[in-house]
Design an enzyme around this catalytic site. Structure first.
Site, short mmCIF file in Angstrom:
data_model
loop_
_atom_site.label_atom_id
_atom_site.label_comp_id
_atom_site.label_asym_id
_atom_site.label_seq_id
_atom_site.Cartn_x
_atom_site.Cartn_y
_atom_site.Cartn_z
N ASP A 53 -77.68 -109.03 -13.67
CA ASP A 53 -76.59 -108.27 -13.04
C ASP A 53 -75.38 -108.23 -13.98
O ASP A 53 -74.82 -109.26 -14.34
CB ASP A 53 -76.17 -108.95 -11.73
N TYR A 58 -67.26 -106.16 -16.58
CA TYR A 58 -67.46 -107.48 -17.19
C TYR A 58 -67.31 -107.43 -18.72
O TYR A 58 -67.19 -108.47 -19.37
CB TYR A 58 -68.83 -108.08 -16.84
N LYS A 83 -72.67 -101.77 -12.71
CA LYS A 83 -71.77 -101.21 -11.69
C LYS A 83 -70.69 -100.37 -12.34
O LYS A 83 -70.18 -100.70 -13.41
CB LYS A 83 -71.09 -102.34 -10.89
N HIS A 116 -68.79 -100.39 -7.82
CA HIS A 116 -68.36 -101.79 -7.77
C HIS A 116 -67.55 -102.09 -6.50
O HIS A 116 -67.69 -103.15 -5.90
CB HIS A 116 -67.54 -102.11 -9.03
N LEU A 198 -72.57 -119.53 -5.01
CA LEU A 198 -72.40 -120.99 -4.97
C LEU A 198 -71.07 -121.38 -4.35
O LEU A 198 -70.76 -122.57 -4.25
CB LEU A 198 -72.58 -121.59 -6.37
N ILE A 238 -77.75 -113.94 -7.17
CA ILE A 238 -77.57 -113.81 -8.63
C ILE A 238 -76.61 -114.87 -9.17
O ILE A 238 -75.53 -114.56 -9.67
CB ILE A 238 -77.06 -112.39 -8.97
N SER A 241 -74.58 -119.12 -14.63
CA SER A 241 -74.19 -120.35 -15.32
C SER A 241 -74.19 -120.09 -16.81
O SER A 241 -74.99 -119.28 -17.30
CB SER A 241 -75.14 -121.51 -15.00
N ARG A 246 -78.67 -125.50 -16.24
CA ARG A 246 -78.36 -124.98 -14.89
C ARG A 246 -79.04 -123.63 -14.65
O ARG A 246 -79.45 -123.33 -13.52
CB ARG A 246 -76.85 -124.83 -14.71
N ASN A 250 -81.36 -123.27 -11.42
CA ASN A 250 -81.08 -122.29 -10.37
C ASN A 250 -82.28 -121.42 -10.03
O ASN A 250 -82.31 -120.77 -8.98
CB ASN A 250 -79.87 -121.42 -10.76
#
Ligand SMILES: NC(=O)c1ccc[n+]([C@@H]2O[C@H](COP(=O)([O-])OP(=O)(O)OC[C@H]3O[C@@H](n4cnc5c(N)ncnc54)[C@H](OP(=O)(O)O)[C@@H]3O)[C@@H](O)[C@H]2O)c1
Length: 284
Positions: A53, A58, A83, A116, A198, A238, A241, A246, A250
């Site tokens: 993703d 980003y 997005k 988004h 999380l 999604i 880390s 991790r 996950n």
């Protein structure tokens, strides 16, 4: 029954309302820089993730695209989602933004492309989504979805265009479990995808007694218990880390199941309060 454990093989992908088949767990890349994305996405793909993703916002689509290319996997084996950012709402801008995302990602199609945010003050999300549907017809995207949409925004899209988006990616974690929205989506065949799964932005979800008890009972980590909770609620999840161990941890969530009682105790952590922006506020 609110959970789907026992009825569905949660390691198998989910079929969206347009027939597109999507992995239930993926690697999130918010706040992962371009260079870092090149490394961590490659690690995630090596470890077995098949959904990634990203988003125009980003600033890491180039790195994500390089990682996919370097992975040695066939393009068809990776489910790539991105997005469209809010300043590209509007029919023509949306098309141009999609083409730019594809260029940065170095691919000729996205598996899922989302708005988004609805940005209700602009009032352009319906025509923007129309541009996505046309891009789908042309094969530039396989599935057209949204993110941070409230039911009123989804209703408007449906009223004007006659379709429900395939996916709505929303803030969702045990502190804000969105039970009502999940049920509303399910009635309309919209897949719920959890962002911030999380619940790390505030509080200490991973230390909550309800989570820790399941950790002890199943000999799994707190992150694994929470990720499993999402999957048993039928959500695509999604987690992000920056650490290889991790990223591996996950994904190791298919060798145990939470009981109905454990699910209910984690459900009870809901505060009804978002950690992020309210999509109806007009702030985005
Ligand atoms: N559509 C939207 O508006 C929107 C908004 C936010 C996010 N997203 C998407 O959703 C993805 C996930 O959300 P998110 O990145 O905000 O939050 P998240 O995945 O819930 O949490 C990430 C945080 O948890 C830590 N973490 C990860 N695995 C862990 C583990 N096993 N044990 C302990 N801590 C762990 C990470 O630290 P380290 O990195 O140090 O391991 C990081 O600080 C994003 O990356 C993005 O793709 C979408």
């Amino acid at each position: 029954m609110d959970t789907i454990a026992g009825m569905t093989d949660l390691s198998a992908p989910i079929t969206l309302n347009d027939g597109v088949v999507m992995p239930r767990i993926g690697y999130g890349t918010y706040k992962v820089g371009d260079d870092e994305a090149r490394r961590t996405v490659e690690t995630a793909l090596e470890l077995g993730y098949r959904l990634v993703d990203t988003a125009e916002m980003y600033g890491n689509e180039t790195g994500v695209g390089r990682a996919v290319a370097n992975s040695g996997l066939a393009r068809g084996d990776v489910f790539l989602t991105s997005k469209l950012w809010n300043d590209h709402h509007g029919y023509h801008k949306a098309r141009a933004a999609l083409e730019s995302s594809l260029e940065r990602l170095g691919t000729d199609h996205l598996d899922l492309f989302m708005l988004h945010w609805p940005s209700p003050k602009q009032g352009l999300y319906v025509e923007t989504f129309q541009a996505l549907l046309e891009a789908k017809e042309e094969g530039l995207i396989r599935s057209a979805g949204v993110s941070n949409f409230l039911p009123e925004h989804l209703e408007q899209v449906h009223a004007e265009l006659g379709v429900w988006p395939s996916v709505n990616q929303v803030e969702l974690h045990p502190y804000f479990n969105q039970a009502e929205l999940r049920a509303w989506h399910a009635e309309r065949g919209i897949t719920t995808e959890s962002w911030g799964p999380l619940g790390q932005r505030t509080g200490s979800l991973l230390h909550e007694p309800a989570v820790v008890e399941a950790v002890t009972a199943h000999e799994k980590t707190a992150a694994q218990v929470v990720i499993r909770w999402h999957l048993q609620h039928g959500c695509v999840v999604i987690p992000k880390s920056s650490h290889a161990e991790r990223i591996a941890e996950n994904l190791a969530v298919f060798d145990f199941a939470l009981t109905d009682e454990e699910m209910a105790r984690i459900d009870a952590l809901d505060t009804g309060e978002r950690q992020g922006i309210d999509p109806g506020s007009g702030e985005r």
